[in-house]
Design a protein around this motif. Structure first.
Motif, PDB file in Angstrom:
ATOM      1  N   SER A 156       4.127  -6.864   3.027  1.00 52.02           N
ATOM      2  CA  SER A 156       5.457  -6.281   3.163  1.00 52.02           C
ATOM      3  C   SER A 156       6.258  -7.018   4.224  1.00 52.02           C
ATOM      4  N   THR A 157       7.552  -7.184   3.935  1.00 56.94           N
ATOM      5  CA  THR A 157       8.468  -7.730   4.939  1.00 56.94           C
ATOM      6  C   THR A 157       9.228  -6.599   5.622  1.00 56.94           C
ATOM      7  N   ASP A 158       8.870  -5.357   5.254  1.00 59.12           N
ATOM      8  CA  ASP A 158       9.595  -4.190   5.763  1.00 59.12           C
ATOM      9  C   ASP A 158       8.582  -3.071   5.994  1.00 59.12           C
ATOM     10  N   ARG A 159       8.191  -2.858   7.256  1.00 56.29           N
ATOM     11  CA  ARG A 159       7.119  -1.913   7.575  1.00 56.29           C
ATOM     12  C   ARG A 159       7.376  -0.500   7.032  1.00 56.29           C
ATOM     13  N   PRO A 160       8.587   0.086   7.215  1.00 55.33           N
ATOM     14  CA  PRO A 160       8.812   1.441   6.690  1.00 55.33           C
ATOM     15  C   PRO A 160       8.587   1.546   5.176  1.00 55.33           C
ATOM     16  N   VAL A 161       8.955   0.501   4.425  1.00 57.90           N
ATOM     17  CA  VAL A 161       8.735   0.533   2.975  1.00 57.90           C
ATOM     18  C   VAL A 161       7.236   0.582   2.683  1.00 57.90           C
ATOM     19  N   LEU A 162       6.459  -0.225   3.405  1.00 60.74           N
ATOM     20  CA  LEU A 162       5.014  -0.225   3.216  1.00 60.74           C
ATOM     21  C   LEU A 162       4.434   1.159   3.528  1.00 60.74           C
ATOM     22  N   GLU A 163       4.888   1.747   4.623  1.00 59.84           N
ATOM     23  CA  GLU A 163       4.373   3.063   4.991  1.00 59.84           C
ATOM     24  C   GLU A 163       4.715   4.095   3.905  1.00 59.84           C
ATOM     25  N   GLU A 164       5.919   3.965   3.335  1.00 62.55           N
ATOM     26  CA  GLU A 164       6.340   4.908   2.294  1.00 62.55           C
ATOM     27  C   GLU A 164       5.428   4.821   1.070  1.00 62.55           C
ATOM     28  N   VAL A 165       5.190   3.595   0.600  1.00 65.48           N
ATOM     29  CA  VAL A 165       4.395   3.458  -0.633  1.00 65.48           C
ATOM     30  C   VAL A 165       2.925   3.780  -0.394  1.00 65.48           C
ATOM     31  N   LEU A 166       2.432   3.503   0.816  1.00 60.90           N
ATOM     32  CA  LEU A 166       1.025   3.811   1.100  1.00 60.90           C
ATOM     33  C   LEU A 166       0.760   5.313   1.016  1.00 60.90           C
ATOM     34  N   ARG A 167       1.797   6.099   1.229  1.00 62.68           N
ATOM     35  CA  ARG A 167       1.630   7.551   1.200  1.00 62.68           C
ATOM     36  C   ARG A 167       1.959   8.156  -0.171  1.00 62.68           C
ATOM     37  N   ALA A 168       2.367   7.328  -1.100  1.00 62.87           N
ATOM     38  CA  ALA A 168       2.719   7.840  -2.436  1.00 62.87           C
ATOM     39  C   ALA A 168       1.450   8.161  -3.228  1.00 62.87           C
ATOM     40  N   LYS A 169       1.450   9.317  -3.881  1.00 65.08           N
ATOM     41  CA  LYS A 169       0.257   9.752  -4.607  1.00 65.08           C
ATOM     42  C   LYS A 169      -0.117   8.783  -5.730  1.00 65.08           C
ATOM     43  N   ARG A 170       0.891   8.237  -6.410  1.00 66.92           N
ATOM     44  CA  ARG A 170       0.578   7.394  -7.562  1.00 66.92           C
ATOM     45  C   ARG A 170      -0.045   6.059  -7.162  1.00 66.92           C
ATOM     46  N   ILE A 171      -0.019   5.716  -5.873  1.00 60.77           N
ATOM     47  CA  ILE A 171      -0.614   4.461  -5.394  1.00 60.77           C
ATOM     48  C   ILE A 171      -2.081   4.661  -5.002  1.00 60.77           C
ATOM     49  N   GLN A 172      -2.480   5.910  -4.813  1.00 63.34           N
ATOM     50  CA  GLN A 172      -3.826   6.182  -4.307  1.00 63.34           C
ATOM     51  C   GLN A 172      -4.877   5.533  -5.196  1.00 63.34           C
TER      52      GLN A 172
END
Length: 552
Positions: free
Chosen positions: A112-128
């Motif tokens: 990621s070039t954008d830490r908040p975006v990475l944090e957002e997707v890491l917490r998304a259920k569909r990414i688990q």
């Protein structure tokens, strides 16, 4: 040249109106095509729409927001809404903040070039379950990706609104020499451009009209790859047409090309498999998916990519390390899964409007006519009191259509004619009434091939066909198609059926496409929806009454 001279009206609801009679209209259309989706193209004003998927397609093809904004400003007749320009920039900036890369030590990673975006997707259920450990601890911007989840992750990120740019590359696959044999023919410029655009991008979709030679684009892509190739097609007849074309147009021999269908299971350096056999399940298991591991494929070709069945999407997710090209006449999907095509096959790499190819003389002009019949009083009462799910069949199969059909067939007695329908009992009745052969789902493949060949050679001038002839059937001699019923409101089917007629005719003759419709019924409503795609491509339907169709 001031902005007020422009042919384009840019509106805050993200629609673009293009005045096609303007002297700069053609330049404008070419300039907006990479990022704007065509919605409607009637006579004088064409409507385009800006969508996130269209803008991300443009980013994937190398266009940036500055180019898009400059294009709109240079062609717009009125000031462009500032909020729209901001929205374009911000939407396009979402693409590529997440990147899939190959790490020299850890393999496939998400960066990621954008830490908040990475944090957002890491917490998304569909990414688990798709991601592994974070490299560099809790503050790291790189996360391990399970290699088998490359496609699923791209799908999930697209749905979250953060489409990932895939830099993880492709395996070369097993080398296999494939060259185009152009001793008796040559690639057309647009075919070469389409194949080159795909190859430079590594994967993606090529959109060309029916009859414009998508198979040759596939062959050119195979020559670029010079590797073992898996080709997925809609049916066995199409598989055999692909094989014949490859033998005729390339250095490949019959022994190098295998068919993998219901009746034959050959795995060779170039293997052509049907979607049907690939999606066959036994006891809940897709038993033929081992074909994916049977060779180290260097290229996967998806014919009629707009028809990909859902299980093939799952299969495609497993093929992310392979170069992939999708071929289609329309990216319209009735199930709304265009986003899955984008994330799993790749972005649109090339798109040529039907009317452009027609103007160059490579496909025939077409006259589209809707003929309206009226149900007799008794049938109207039966229709009015029927259950909603029965009404389309009742309206489609009225005997009133047979009389009009006879007159149209007589009118075009000297032209090769297809009668196309949805309901088998209706087609059997028509075939008997017109004394014509019929091809339907239970017609054996050999008999289908014999009848198609007899039609191509002129031995048969009239052929009745079910929806089995909608896709990937090459009938260049067809000049007239008469549609008596269809798959409800399917726009993609309408495009495919017209496509049966668009091979260039001798002396530049026009093709004729008739649809017989029962007025004041759902048949007429579905017909309007079906025609929408063709209207978007610039084809206008004339409407005539059945009484105005003269006998020959």
């Amino acid at each position: 040249m001031t902005a007020t001279d422009g042919p384009l009206i840019v509106q805050s609801d993200k629609t673009l109106l293009l005045e096609i009679d303007h002297d700069r209209a053609q330049d404008c259309r070419k300039a907006i095509a990479p990022f704007a989706e065509l919605e409607r193209s009637p006579e004088h004003v064409h409507t385009y729409r800006l969508t996130p998927l269209g803008l991300w397609n443009a980013r994937a093809a190398g266009h940036d927001a500055e180019q898009v904004v400059d294009t709109l400003l240079s062609y717009s007749r009125y000031p462009v809404p500032h909020a729209l320009l901001v929205d374009i920039a911000e939407t396009m900036a979402r693409y590529g903040r997440l990147r899939l890369e190959k790490h020299p030590v850890h393999g496939l990673v998400l960066v990621s070039t954008d830490r908040p975006v990475l944090e957002e997707v890491l917490r998304a259920k569909r990414i688990q379950g798709m991601l592994g450990a974070r490299i560099g601890g809790a503050d790291g911007d790189t996360v391990l990706v399970h290699a088998s989840e490359r496609g699923n992750l791209k799908q999930a990120l697209l749905k979250l609104g953060w489409p990932a740019e895939d830099f993880a590359g492709y395996v070369d696959g097993e080398a296999h020499p494939i060259e185009l044999d152009q001793s008796a023919w040559h690639l057309r410029d647009y075919q070469r451009d389409a194949a080159d655009s795909f190859w430079h991008g590594g994967s993606g979709v090529v959109v060309l009209p029916c009859g414009a030679g998508k198979t040759l684009v596939g062959a050119a892509a195979m020559a670029h790859a010079a590797a073992t190739t898996l080709i997925l097609v809609t049916n066995t007849v199409s598989a055999r047409q692909w094989k014949d074309e490859l033998i005729r147009r390339t250095s490949l021999t019959a022994e190098e090309i295998g068919e993998y269908s219901g009746s034959v299971k050959e795995v060779r350096p170039v293997t052509i498999a049907t979607y049907q056999v690939m999606t066959t399940r036994r006891k809940g298991v897709y038993s033929h998916l081992e074909l994916l591991d049977a060779r180290d494929w260097g290229l996967i070709v998806y014919d009629e990519v707009h028809l990909l069945p859902a299980p093939i999407f799952r299969m495609t997710a497993d093929l992310q390390a392979r170069r992939r090209i999708g071929l289609t006449a329309t990216l319209v999907r009735e199930d709304g899964r265009e986003g899955d095509v984008f994330s799993l096959i790749g972005p649109k790499r090339y798109d040529a409007p039907w009317k452009d190819i027609e103007a160059q003389g490579w496909i025939a002009p077409a006259d589209c006519v809707e003929v309206r019949v009226t149900l007799p009083e008794g049938e109207r009462l039966v229709y009015a009191t029927a259950e909603p799910e029965e009404r389309y069949r009742l309206a489609s199969c009225t005997g009133q259509k047979l009389d009009v059909l006879r007159r149209l067939v007589d009118q075009h007695a000297d032209q090769p004619t297809l009668v196309i329908g949805q309901y088998i009992d209706q087609l059997d009745e028509i075939a008997e009434a017109l004394d014509a052969p019929v091809i339907k789902g239970d017609t054996p493949v050999k008999e289908r091939q014999r009848l198609f060949e007899a039609f191509r050679s002129g031995e048969i001038g009239l052929l009745v066909v079910s929806k089995v002839a909608n896709f990937s059937v090459d009938l260049p001699s067809a000049e007239v198609a008469i549609q008596v019923s269809g798959s409800f409101g399917s726009r993609q089917e309408e495009a495919q059926r017209l496509g049966r007629l668009l091979r260039p005719k001798s002396e530049g003759r026009t093709a004729h496409f008739y649809t017989i419709v029962s007025r004041d019924t759902v048949d007429a409503e579905f017909a309007q929806n079906r025609q929408r795609f063709l209207a978007e491509q610039g084809y206008a339907y004339r409407i005539v009454d059945a009484d105005d169709v003269a006998s020959a």
